[in-house]
Design an enzyme around this catalytic site. Structure first.
Site, PDB file in Angstrom:
ATOM      1  CG  ASP A  39       4.363  -0.784  22.096  1.00 50.07           C
ATOM      2  OD1 ASP A  39       4.063  -0.515  22.290  1.00 50.07           O
ATOM      3  OD2 ASP A  39       4.953  -1.537  23.429  1.00 50.07           O
ATOM      4  N   GLY A  73       3.709   3.587  16.029  1.00 48.04           N
ATOM      5  CA  GLY A  73       3.532   4.487  17.102  1.00 48.04           C
ATOM      6  C   GLY A  73       3.508   4.434  17.909  1.00 48.04           C
ATOM      7  CG  ASP A  74       3.686   2.942  22.238  1.00 45.92           C
ATOM      8  OD1 ASP A  74       4.333   3.314  23.359  1.00 45.92           O
ATOM      9  OD2 ASP A  74       2.515   3.629  22.833  1.00 45.92           O
ATOM     10  CG  ASP A  75       8.046   2.234  24.440  1.00 43.83           C
ATOM     11  OD1 ASP A  75       8.083   2.885  24.160  1.00 43.83           O
ATOM     12  OD2 ASP A  75       7.368   1.516  24.934  1.00 43.83           O
ATOM     13  CG  ASN A 128       9.065   5.994  18.431  1.00 43.94           C
ATOM     14  OD1 ASN A 128       9.230   7.424  17.954  1.00 43.94           O
ATOM     15  ND2 ASN A 128       9.115   5.015  19.048  1.00 43.94           N
TER      16      ASN A 128
END
Length: 466
Positions: free
Chosen positions: A230, A250-252, A283
């Protein structure tokens, strides 16, 4: 000449940050007036034996420098200057009234030895490590119970070298939850600005139990397949400004949190009064702006505007589940541009990972007064998946002035949601087709009406120097 140009740059920064108490002006840009002076005491990390060759471990040098500067905390504060070089280090603590300043070509590198990231207790609002029971590795740059902390520079870099942690995570060989890159706890008067953050082992910037935080003009990067990296996660924190940031992880990109199930309910510290302004990013997994899924302490008064997401999975999401408890209310998101996004708006009410078996299965979250307006997008697969909870409908959801070019034959899917819409294309699902009797009802919780209440305005100005 170099010292002169640095002085001019600092003075420009001081002029840019307007004043405390903060205010929301114009299009919700957060500004802060800083009446402090330049930090009267300054040292360079090389004065404590640090070597910027990317190989020498400099943890002791950082620790000793900050220990020395602590003697100036009551004398106007101090600055630790990190010059050009690659400065390998393990975890180190910050102190109050400190500026950590990275030169343009300075890179702070996180050690690839897990022993250089000590294990600390879990957060009380989580009850355990987020990934594994028990403790968690401490962040690379850490601080707790601090006042007036600045992490900034001339676009220097903080690189967590997270790939080894991602491999341990994928191979399930971790003993404790991975560390963040920067975590500040129980702190107030925090500025993080003008830096690049790379390759965090886990969440990148994590203010938890904090207040009065500015995160401004930062770039956050990690590979699109890196797990749970994140960008910025305000957690049980209030009075937060996130502005002019680019995030690709790779995420939020941004995830607003407030504790996990029964631990978050018991701890009872919400996240509130949060402004997000001028955010760009993308992302492959996760979301652009997420609330939850750990939101058991409550989330309210969030205002996001001037947002651009591209080549992304989900743009805006509220994540929750039965057992979470808590609430999400008074959320206002506007002026959003999307390009090549799988799902524009999503309510996911089955994000059902729990810390243990002791949570209250009857603790249903309250989700209400959510407005998303002025959204445009091209090459969108699904306009919205708006899924509430049976017996616990999400209420007063307003979708206004939304135009999306959608490739799916079923652009909207709604269940257990109630609310209103106006000027939405493609046509919204029946549960939200009704136009509000008074459109202004969907604007009443615009953050400009809430952000700095009388209690905040009456506080004494918090000072910090550079």
């Amino acid at each position: 000449m170099r010292r002169y140009s640095t002085l001019v740059y600092v003075l420009l920064l001081l002029a840019f940050f307007s004043s405390a108490p903060w205010s929301v002006q114009g299009s919700s840009q957060c500004k802060q007036i800083n009446s402090g002076e330049i930090r009267p005491h300054s040292v360079t990390i090389t004065e404590f034996g640090a070597v910027g060759d990317g190989v020498t471990l400099n943890t002791k040098a950082f620790q000793n420098a900050i220990f020395y500067l602590n003697s100036f905390a009551d004398k106007g504060g101090a600055k630790l200057f990190v010059p050009a070089g690659r400065w390998l280090t393990g975890s180190f603590d910050l102190i109050s009234h400190l500026t950590l300043w990275l030169d343009k070509d300075a890179v702070i590198l996180g050690s690839t030895n897990s022993g250089d990231w000590p294990v600390v207790d879990p957060l009380p609002s989580y009850g355990r490590g987020r990934e594994l029971p028990g403790g968690r590795h401490r962040s690379l740059i850490y601080g707790q119970n601090l006042t007036d902390v600045v992490i900034t520079g001339d676009n220097g870099t903080i690189d967590g070298q997270g790939s080894i942690w991602w491999n341990w995570f994928r191979s399930k060989t971790l003993d404790y939850t991975r560390p963040h890159l920067v975590e500040l706890m129980n702190s107030t008067g925090v500025v993080i600005s003008n830096l690049t953050f790379l390759n965090s082992p886990f969440w990148t910037i994590h203010p938890v139990y904090c207040s009065h935080v500015i995160i401004q003009n930062v770039t956050i990067l990690a590979p699109l397949d890196s797990p749970n990296t994140d960008g910025i996660d305000p957690d049980s924190s209030e009075d937060i400004c996130i502005e002019n940031c680019y995030i690709s992880t790779g995420d939020d990109l941004i995830a607003i949190k407030s504790g996990w199930d029964e631990y978050g309910v018991f701890f009872g510290r919400p996240s509130r009064n949060i402004t997000i302004h001028k955010l760009t990013g993308h992302n492959l997994f996760g979301s652009g702006i997420a609330i939850g899924s750990e939101m058991s302490g409550g989330v309210s008064e969030v205002h996001a505007e001037n947002i651009y997401f591209f080549n992304s999975s989900t743009a805006i999401i509220i994540k929750t589940a039965p057992g979470r408890g808590g609430y999400v209310r008074n959320i206002y998101i506007s002026d959003v541009t999307l390009s090549s996004v799988d799902t524009a708006i999503r309510f996911n009410s089955n994000f059902s990972e729990h810390p243990d078996d002791h949570y209250n299965r009857s603790a249903l979250p309250i989700i209400e007064r959510i407005t998303v307006k002025d959204v445009r997008g091209d090459n969108i697969k699904v306009a919205g998946l708006l899924e509430g909870i049976e017996g616990d409908s999400f209420l007063s959801v307003c979708i206004l002035n939304v135009t999306l070019k959608v490739t799916s034959e079923s652009p909207w899917n709604c269940s257990y949601v109630q609310g209103y819409s106006d000027s939405v294309s493609p046509k919204l699902c029946k549960a939200l087709e009704e136009r509000p009797p008074d459109v202004s009802d969907c604007y009443k919780y615009n953050l400009s009406n809430y952000f700095w209440n009388s209690r905040i305005r009456k506080r004494n100005s918090w000072l910090h120097s550079w």
